[in-house]
Design a protein around this motif. Structure first.
Motif, mmCIF file in Angstrom:
data_model
loop_
_atom_site.group_PDB
_atom_site.id
_atom_site.type_symbol
_atom_site.label_atom_id
_atom_site.label_comp_id
_atom_site.label_asym_id
_atom_site.label_seq_id
_atom_site.Cartn_x
_atom_site.Cartn_y
_atom_site.Cartn_z
ATOM 1 N N VAL A 73 -0.920 -4.018 9.811
ATOM 2 C CA VAL A 73 -1.316 -2.574 9.338
ATOM 3 C C VAL A 73 -0.862 -1.547 10.610
ATOM 4 C CG1 VAL A 73 -2.964 -1.178 8.493
ATOM 5 C CG2 VAL A 73 -3.135 -3.639 7.909
ATOM 6 N N VAL A 74 -0.286 -0.602 10.269
ATOM 7 C CA VAL A 74 0.074 0.392 11.331
ATOM 8 C C VAL A 74 -0.915 1.599 11.072
ATOM 9 C CG1 VAL A 74 1.814 2.124 11.830
ATOM 10 C CG2 VAL A 74 2.641 0.032 11.143
ATOM 11 N N VAL B 279 -0.038 1.523 6.141
ATOM 12 C CA VAL B 279 -0.378 2.406 6.942
ATOM 13 C C VAL B 279 -2.006 2.540 6.689
ATOM 14 C CG1 VAL B 279 -0.483 4.859 7.679
ATOM 15 C CG2 VAL B 279 1.611 3.922 7.257
ATOM 16 N N ALA B 280 -2.900 2.309 7.669
ATOM 17 C CA ALA B 280 -4.366 2.293 7.459
ATOM 18 C C ALA B 280 -4.708 3.748 7.285
ATOM 19 C CB ALA B 280 -4.921 1.620 8.930
ATOM 20 N N THR B 281 -5.640 3.618 6.065
ATOM 21 C CA THR B 281 -6.490 4.851 5.941
ATOM 22 C C THR B 281 -7.960 4.848 6.149
ATOM 23 O OG1 THR B 281 -6.880 3.916 3.592
ATOM 24 C CG2 THR B 281 -4.895 5.352 3.896
ATOM 25 N N SER C 40 -8.216 -0.498 4.631
ATOM 26 C CA SER C 40 -7.553 0.172 3.394
ATOM 27 C C SER C 40 -6.133 0.670 3.847
ATOM 28 C CB SER C 40 -8.521 1.146 2.568
ATOM 29 O OG SER C 40 -9.706 0.767 2.354
ATOM 30 N N PHE C 41 -5.297 0.588 3.164
ATOM 31 C CA PHE C 41 -4.052 1.165 3.489
ATOM 32 C C PHE C 41 -3.279 1.740 2.255
ATOM 33 C CE2 PHE C 41 -3.301 -2.995 1.640
ATOM 34 C CZ PHE C 41 -1.936 -2.970 1.039
ATOM 35 N N ARG C 42 -2.440 2.656 2.615
ATOM 36 C CA ARG C 42 -1.371 3.210 1.712
ATOM 37 C C ARG C 42 -0.009 2.749 2.041
ATOM 38 N NH1 ARG C 42 -2.962 7.725 4.717
ATOM 39 N NH2 ARG C 42 -1.062 8.599 5.857
ATOM 40 N N ASN C 43 0.952 2.676 1.153
ATOM 41 C CA ASN C 43 2.129 2.283 1.221
ATOM 42 C C ASN C 43 3.208 3.684 1.602
ATOM 43 O OD1 ASN C 43 5.117 1.822 0.911
ATOM 44 N ND2 ASN C 43 4.841 0.375 -0.878
ATOM 45 N N VAL D 277 -0.553 -1.209 16.123
ATOM 46 C CA VAL D 277 -0.390 -1.993 15.022
ATOM 47 C C VAL D 277 -1.288 -3.096 15.332
ATOM 48 C CG1 VAL D 277 1.239 -3.933 14.045
ATOM 49 C CG2 VAL D 277 2.215 -1.773 15.002
ATOM 50 N N ILE D 278 -2.094 -3.364 14.343
ATOM 51 C CA ILE D 278 -3.213 -4.496 13.949
ATOM 52 C C ILE D 278 -2.719 -5.627 13.349
ATOM 53 C CG2 ILE D 278 -5.291 -4.936 13.286
ATOM 54 C CD1 ILE D 278 -6.126 -1.926 13.158
#
Length: 127
Positions: free
Chosen positions: A75-76, A117-119, A108-111, A61-62
């Protein structure tokens, strides 16, 4: 008869020790800890991008500080091996453990079920 007394004494001592060892934290401190959440990891957005300063990277986790008006967010990183952390203007990648407090990053992340969740993660030059 004597063995029953010893057994009863040991049983009571075990229960008393268990109650003491269960949670030594005073209730006032516990209330403060519950309010001091490190960051909000939940989102309603389908996907997005966040630019902020690293406050911590613990486990996967950041925690990012988005500025004085914004709360901390989390962000995971779901799969560290498949998510390279790029450095702007440099060759090579970093490991998650190499992120340090104060680094500026864009992620960048997605739900996924309401959790960010980090992409992709990119370390930006210091401003």
């Amino acid at each position: 008869m004597r063995s029953r007394t010893v057994f009863a004494g040991l049983t009571m001592a075990t229960f008393a020790f268990g109650a003491l060892a269960e949670d030594p934290t005073p209730s006032e401190l516990k209330a403060i800890e519950e309010k001091a959440t490190p960051g909000d990891q939940f989102t309603q957005q389908e996907r997005g991008s966040i630019r902020g300063t690293v406050k911590g990277a613990t486990g996967n986790v950041i925690t990012l500080d988005l500025g004085p008006r914004e709360p901390l967010v989390q962000v995971v990183v779901k799969d560290e091996d498949r998510l390279p952390i790029r450095q702007s203007g440099r060759q090579g990648t970093l490991a998650l453990e190499q992120l340090q407090e104060g680094m500026t990053v864009r992620t960048s992340f997605r739900n996924e079920g309401g959790i960010r969740v980090a992409t992709s993660i990119e370390v930006l030059p210091a401003p």
